[in-house]
Design a protein around this motif. Structure first.
Motif, mmCIF file in Angstrom:
data_model
loop_
_atom_site.group_PDB
_atom_site.id
_atom_site.type_symbol
_atom_site.label_atom_id
_atom_site.label_comp_id
_atom_site.label_asym_id
_atom_site.label_seq_id
_atom_site.Cartn_x
_atom_site.Cartn_y
_atom_site.Cartn_z
ATOM 1 N N LYS A 190 -5.364 -6.158 4.857
ATOM 2 C CA LYS A 190 -6.349 -6.014 5.928
ATOM 3 C C LYS A 190 -6.781 -7.397 6.437
ATOM 4 O O LYS A 190 -6.809 -7.645 7.646
ATOM 5 C CB LYS A 190 -7.554 -5.222 5.403
ATOM 6 C CG LYS A 190 -8.560 -4.831 6.455
ATOM 7 C CD LYS A 190 -9.581 -3.816 5.925
ATOM 8 C CE LYS A 190 -10.516 -4.467 4.939
ATOM 9 N NZ LYS A 190 -11.646 -3.609 4.562
ATOM 10 N N LEU A 191 -7.062 -8.307 5.509
ATOM 11 C CA LEU A 191 -7.458 -9.667 5.897
ATOM 12 C C LEU A 191 -6.281 -10.398 6.524
ATOM 13 O O LEU A 191 -6.445 -11.120 7.518
ATOM 14 C CB LEU A 191 -7.988 -10.437 4.685
ATOM 15 C CG LEU A 191 -8.445 -11.870 4.944
ATOM 16 C CD1 LEU A 191 -9.568 -11.917 5.973
ATOM 17 C CD2 LEU A 191 -8.885 -12.533 3.650
ATOM 18 N N ASN A 244 -13.822 -8.657 2.669
ATOM 19 C CA ASN A 244 -12.427 -8.994 2.355
ATOM 20 C C ASN A 244 -12.375 -10.070 1.275
ATOM 21 O O ASN A 244 -12.080 -11.222 1.566
ATOM 22 C CB ASN A 244 -11.704 -9.467 3.620
ATOM 23 C CG ASN A 244 -11.621 -8.388 4.663
ATOM 24 O OD1 ASN A 244 -11.350 -7.239 4.344
ATOM 25 N ND2 ASN A 244 -11.868 -8.739 5.902
ATOM 26 N N TRP A 245 -12.677 -9.691 0.053
ATOM 27 C CA TRP A 245 -12.645 -10.616 -1.074
ATOM 28 C C TRP A 245 -11.609 -10.161 -2.077
ATOM 29 O O TRP A 245 -11.445 -8.972 -2.322
ATOM 30 C CB TRP A 245 -14.009 -10.681 -1.763
ATOM 31 C CG TRP A 245 -15.055 -11.319 -0.930
ATOM 32 C CD1 TRP A 245 -16.014 -10.692 -0.189
ATOM 33 C CD2 TRP A 245 -15.268 -12.722 -0.724
ATOM 34 N NE1 TRP A 245 -16.791 -11.609 0.465
ATOM 35 C CE2 TRP A 245 -16.362 -12.869 0.156
ATOM 36 C CE3 TRP A 245 -14.621 -13.861 -1.176
ATOM 37 C CZ2 TRP A 245 -16.821 -14.100 0.570
ATOM 38 C CZ3 TRP A 245 -15.093 -15.096 -0.768
ATOM 39 C CH2 TRP A 245 -16.182 -15.208 0.091
ATOM 40 N N LYS A 268 3.198 -11.605 -2.943
ATOM 41 C CA LYS A 268 3.729 -10.312 -2.485
ATOM 42 C C LYS A 268 3.527 -10.150 -0.989
ATOM 43 O O LYS A 268 4.394 -9.618 -0.294
ATOM 44 C CB LYS A 268 3.031 -9.162 -3.193
ATOM 45 C CG LYS A 268 3.473 -8.922 -4.608
ATOM 46 C CD LYS A 268 2.697 -7.757 -5.205
ATOM 47 C CE LYS A 268 2.986 -7.592 -6.677
ATOM 48 N NZ LYS A 268 2.165 -6.522 -7.275
ATOM 49 N N LEU A 269 2.419 -10.591 -0.498
ATOM 50 C CA LEU A 269 2.059 -10.365 0.898
ATOM 51 C C LEU A 269 2.769 -11.316 1.861
ATOM 52 O O LEU A 269 3.291 -10.896 2.875
ATOM 53 C CB LEU A 269 0.540 -10.514 1.045
ATOM 54 C CG LEU A 269 -0.070 -10.089 2.366
ATOM 55 C CD1 LEU A 269 0.188 -8.621 2.621
ATOM 56 C CD2 LEU A 269 -1.557 -10.352 2.346
ATOM 57 N N LYS A 327 -5.857 -9.448 10.064
ATOM 58 C CA LYS A 327 -6.909 -10.077 10.869
ATOM 59 C C LYS A 327 -6.596 -11.556 11.104
ATOM 60 O O LYS A 327 -6.679 -12.050 12.227
ATOM 61 C CB LYS A 327 -8.248 -9.920 10.146
ATOM 62 C CG LYS A 327 -9.445 -10.440 10.872
ATOM 63 C CD LYS A 327 -10.685 -10.144 10.033
ATOM 64 C CE LYS A 327 -11.921 -10.745 10.625
ATOM 65 N NZ LYS A 327 -13.101 -10.483 9.797
ATOM 66 N N LEU A 328 -6.224 -12.258 10.042
ATOM 67 C CA LEU A 328 -5.911 -13.689 10.162
ATOM 68 C C LEU A 328 -4.631 -13.920 10.965
ATOM 69 O O LEU A 328 -4.526 -14.880 11.717
ATOM 70 C CB LEU A 328 -5.761 -14.323 8.778
ATOM 71 C CG LEU A 328 -7.014 -14.431 7.923
ATOM 72 C CD1 LEU A 328 -6.662 -14.926 6.525
ATOM 73 C CD2 LEU A 328 -8.055 -15.323 8.563
ATOM 74 N N ASN A 329 -3.668 -13.036 10.794
ATOM 75 C CA ASN A 329 -2.374 -13.186 11.454
ATOM 76 C C ASN A 329 -2.466 -12.938 12.960
ATOM 77 O O ASN A 329 -1.624 -13.373 13.717
ATOM 78 C CB ASN A 329 -1.351 -12.249 10.816
ATOM 79 C CG ASN A 329 0.068 -12.711 11.039
ATOM 80 O OD1 ASN A 329 0.313 -13.870 11.343
ATOM 81 N ND2 ASN A 329 1.002 -11.793 10.901
ATOM 82 N N SER A 330 -3.510 -12.236 13.382
ATOM 83 C CA SER A 330 -3.671 -11.985 14.816
ATOM 84 C C SER A 330 -4.238 -13.210 15.528
ATOM 85 O O SER A 330 -4.177 -13.312 16.750
ATOM 86 C CB SER A 330 -4.584 -10.783 15.052
ATOM 87 O OG SER A 330 -5.906 -11.085 14.639
ATOM 88 N N LEU A 331 -4.785 -14.157 14.744
ATOM 89 C CA LEU A 331 -5.288 -15.396 15.337
ATOM 90 C C LEU A 331 -4.107 -16.269 15.742
ATOM 91 O O LEU A 331 -3.066 -16.242 15.098
ATOM 92 C CB LEU A 331 -6.158 -16.157 14.322
ATOM 93 C CG LEU A 331 -7.392 -15.417 13.813
ATOM 94 C CD1 LEU A 331 -8.051 -16.224 12.698
ATOM 95 C CD2 LEU A 331 -8.377 -15.159 14.936
#
Length: 164
Positions: A117-118, A78-79, A160-161, A121-125
């Motif tokens: 995608k990242l 995820n870069w 944007k995200l 993953k980060l938002n689920s923390l």
């Protein structure tokens, strides 16, 4: 090509064998091979001849290496754009190849998909500032933006995200 003495011929063969040993472990770039040979104190001229020989035999191809490496990074890591660019620089790829491969191989849409995608993953923390309704606070958004920036995503992708 000039006529090599027996000592130079021996040095060339040793350097070539060492370069092949390194390539048998894993694929490498011209810069990585040159760096490894410099550490072993081979002369510049010998290093250049070894690299030219490996390129002629198609054991070294920085452009192809960069294309394959980019596809692997996109698929398994995820870069963002700048994170990938840094990884390319660490592999001692030329700036011309880096720009060409990134321009042709990493569109903004692809980078946005990787960022999503990242982000997921980060938002689920668990985040500290999230209110009871599960809505992200400004502090949460800022923290996620920093994490995305640290992974090398461009500012417009982050905007944007997170802030759209």
């Amino acid at each position: 090509m000039y006529k090599m003495s027996n000592d130079q011929d021996s040095q060339f063969n040793k350097a070539y064998d060492y370069a092949m040993f390194l390539l048998n472990i894993r694929l490498r770039t011209e810069g990585e091979i040159a760096s490894k040979l410099q550490i072993k104190n081979y002369k510049f001229q010998i290093i250049q001849e070894v690299i030219a020989g490996l390129k002629a035999q198609r054991y070294l191809d920085d452009l192809r290496y960069a294309e394959v490496y980019l596809e692997n990074l996109k698929k398994y890591k995820n870069w963002g754009y700048y994170g990938i660019k840094k990884k390319f620089m660490e592999k001692k790829l030329s700036s011309i190849i880096i720009e060409q491969v990134l321009t042709e191989g990493l569109s903004e849409e692809e980078e946005l998909a990787i960022a999503k995608k990242l982000f997921t993953k980060l938002n689920s923390l668990p985040l500290r500032g999230r209110d009871k309704g599960g809505v992200m606070t400004r502090e949460d958004k800022s923290r996620l933006a920093q994490k995305l920036k640290a992974r090398g995503f461009r500012g417009n992708i982050i905007s944007k995200l997170i802030f759209a």
